[in-house]
Design a protein around this motif. Sequence first.
Motif, PDB file in Angstrom:
ATOM      1  N   MET A 176     -29.217   2.949  30.540  1.00 38.68           N
ATOM      2  CA  MET A 176     -30.293   3.732  29.705  1.00 38.68           C
ATOM      3  C   MET A 176     -29.943   4.896  29.228  1.00 38.68           C
ATOM      4  N   GLY A 177     -29.094   5.691  29.945  1.00 38.65           N
ATOM      5  CA  GLY A 177     -28.801   7.018  29.370  1.00 38.65           C
ATOM      6  C   GLY A 177     -27.773   6.834  28.289  1.00 38.65           C
ATOM      7  N   ASP A 178     -26.855   5.739  28.255  1.00 41.10           N
ATOM      8  CA  ASP A 178     -26.007   5.423  27.301  1.00 41.10           C
ATOM      9  C   ASP A 178     -26.946   5.022  25.909  1.00 41.10           C
ATOM     10  N   ILE A 179     -27.746   4.186  26.297  1.00 41.13           N
ATOM     11  CA  ILE A 179     -28.696   3.814  25.166  1.00 41.13           C
ATOM     12  C   ILE A 179     -29.412   4.871  24.334  1.00 41.13           C
ATOM     13  N   SER A 293     -29.302  -3.656  17.413  1.00 37.00           N
ATOM     14  CA  SER A 293     -29.544  -3.245  18.931  1.00 37.00           C
ATOM     15  C   SER A 293     -28.253  -2.664  19.433  1.00 37.00           C
ATOM     16  N   PRO A 294     -28.364  -1.319  20.112  1.00 39.74           N
ATOM     17  CA  PRO A 294     -26.914  -0.724  20.696  1.00 39.74           C
ATOM     18  C   PRO A 294     -26.731  -1.595  21.815  1.00 39.74           C
ATOM     19  N   VAL A 295     -27.355  -2.215  22.382  1.00 39.05           N
ATOM     20  CA  VAL A 295     -27.085  -3.075  23.718  1.00 39.05           C
ATOM     21  C   VAL A 295     -26.251  -3.994  23.586  1.00 39.05           C
ATOM     22  N   ALA A 296     -26.201  -4.662  22.457  1.00 39.49           N
ATOM     23  CA  ALA A 296     -25.289  -5.870  22.146  1.00 39.49           C
ATOM     24  C   ALA A 296     -23.722  -5.492  22.243  1.00 39.49           C
ATOM     25  N   LEU A 297     -23.275  -4.328  21.784  1.00 37.91           N
ATOM     26  CA  LEU A 297     -22.062  -3.849  21.893  1.00 37.91           C
ATOM     27  C   LEU A 297     -21.631  -3.238  23.182  1.00 37.91           C
ATOM     28  N   LEU A 298     -22.691  -2.414  23.600  1.00 44.39           N
ATOM     29  CA  LEU A 298     -22.481  -1.732  25.023  1.00 44.39           C
ATOM     30  C   LEU A 298     -22.196  -3.027  25.901  1.00 44.39           C
ATOM     31  N   LYS A 299     -23.056  -4.126  26.047  1.00 52.71           N
ATOM     32  CA  LYS A 299     -22.873  -5.083  26.859  1.00 52.71           C
ATOM     33  C   LYS A 299     -21.514  -6.023  26.511  1.00 52.71           C
ATOM     34  N   ALA A 300     -20.869  -5.739  25.302  1.00 51.57           N
ATOM     35  CA  ALA A 300     -19.878  -6.853  25.014  1.00 51.57           C
ATOM     36  C   ALA A 300     -18.453  -6.120  25.551  1.00 51.57           C
ATOM     37  N   VAL A 301     -18.584  -4.738  25.805  1.00 48.60           N
ATOM     38  CA  VAL A 301     -17.350  -4.257  26.211  1.00 48.60           C
ATOM     39  C   VAL A 301     -17.357  -4.133  27.841  1.00 48.60           C
TER      40      VAL A 301
END
Length: 591
Positions: A176-179, A293-301
């Motif tokens: 959540m900090g990254d988000i 959503s920024p989560v999609a890319l954070l999750k993919a890496v």
Amino acid sequence: MNSIISRRIAALRETFSSRGIHALIIPSTDPHLSEYVAPCWQSRKWISGFTGSAGTVAVTLEEAGLWTDSRYFIQAARELEGSGIALYKEMLPETPSIPRFLASHLPKGSVVGIDGKMFSATQVEQLTSELEANGLRITSVPDPMNEIWDDRPSLPKAPAFVYEERYAGRSCQDKMGDIRTRLAEKGADALLLSALDEVAWTLNLRGNDVHCNPVVIAYLLITPQSATCFIAPEKVAAEVADYLKKQGITLRRYDEIETVLSGLSDLRLLVDPKKTNFAVYSAIGCTIVRDESPVALLKAVRNACETSGIRAAMQRDGVALTRFLRWLENAVPGGKETELSIDRKLHEFRAAQPLYMGESFDTIAGYGAHAAIVHYSATPETDIPLQPKGFLLLDSGAQYKDGTTDITRTIALGELTEEEKTDYTLVLKGHIALALAKFPAGTRGAQLDVLARLPLWKQGMNYLHGTGHGVGHFLCVHEGPQSIRMNENPVTLLPGMVVSNEPGVYKADSHGIRIENLILVCREREGMYGDYLRFETLTLCPICTRGIRKEWLDAEETAWLNEYHRTVYERLSPDLNEEEREWLRTATAAI
């Protein structure tokens, strides 16, 4: 069955007048716009009898049609027969879009109904524009299935469970900090997450709400100082509630999402209109920042822990598959095995592996002509025995706590035709070409897709599904935002992304071939104008060599296959007994 479907369509049409509509569009999704959905939201399947995972039904007072993609052309034609629902094959030039179909069957001024919870905000905007251009109006109506689906299943009630950090690699608070950092970069200070895989990844929660997909039915609202999870209370045991409290997560009831959103003010809320349903989107009371959503890319890496985990999961999965393939080779000549029986046997071998949590999708075991049905699923009515000839296409995968697998092998069970050998070799050449790719940073999947197709194109053949999809980490087997396909996708391939490599070819009433491994994007080296990337093949399982026209492989292709098989043997043999090792030694012998 199709007489039942006809009665259901008739009952649906009887609800139109009370809703003031002249047609209804029914998609395959749920309020979270998922690919795979819980039984209570499988309205399209219930109303049409079509069991594939992708498709949309449009019903007018006189006509009905189903639109689906090439994976399901053969299956849909069979399942819709006698139902009164016409099949419309997507991506073919002669196929009308749903708005064009409706415009040709409805007088101007007619009203087209949708359930706003089942369409994204973007989809509704596009549909509105296209329908209005044809003199039609669109309106959101309460779900009419509630009136006619008497034994409709209830919402999923399976409990959520915490996904341990030793598998996730990072804590919920860190994520959540990254988000929040990414939100600031996008000019927003809050985020609404609706996609179930994104909610699960952010919270480090998993569940059993969707068949084969370990997700939890929930929404997540992240603000500058807090976060709220909207979830049914009965799904949250004391242990999970305590965990979420320690992560700073407040709990609200699942059905309170629209009420809470309508009361928001003084926030700039980032919402992905492609992943948020129209009803929820329309309820938002504060300023909306429309963005991905920024989560999609954070999750993919994948982080280092996840990458290590998927490699370990692949090794255990490879052991299970090796034992299965050895068993299969010995069992087929007996004449007693069928598509369904080998599915059960493969499950047994996988279930014996540590950290196994279930299948990542229903196994596709298609023998002979059934393999030409891209997403074939055997039933007691269609199940056929395997014979010591022709090809078996086996597409399967597993959920392990440390990773999700997805693999397809096309296995020669005996004598093959010259055409089968040719097609198999062309598919293998395409698979190897993509596996060998080196490419500059910033490359998109659509730029690499041609590598897998070119051997087939040269012979006037093609396949209409994508070459590669992203895969979650103990999550959904199909996840973006990365892909390798003909359709343009602006997302570039980044180190740490996992994607499938699965070219194929399918010939109706004859045979189907697909070879699939999962591959990891890695840094190769520094080159002209920046970094260059490559793929590491993660999947560990022999590729059948009995169907190969060896003279059609060049030196580089032969070297890749031999090196891949050497790696498979070295990685898997320590976990096998002597008889299994000997079988694997033969299966991975250099060609």
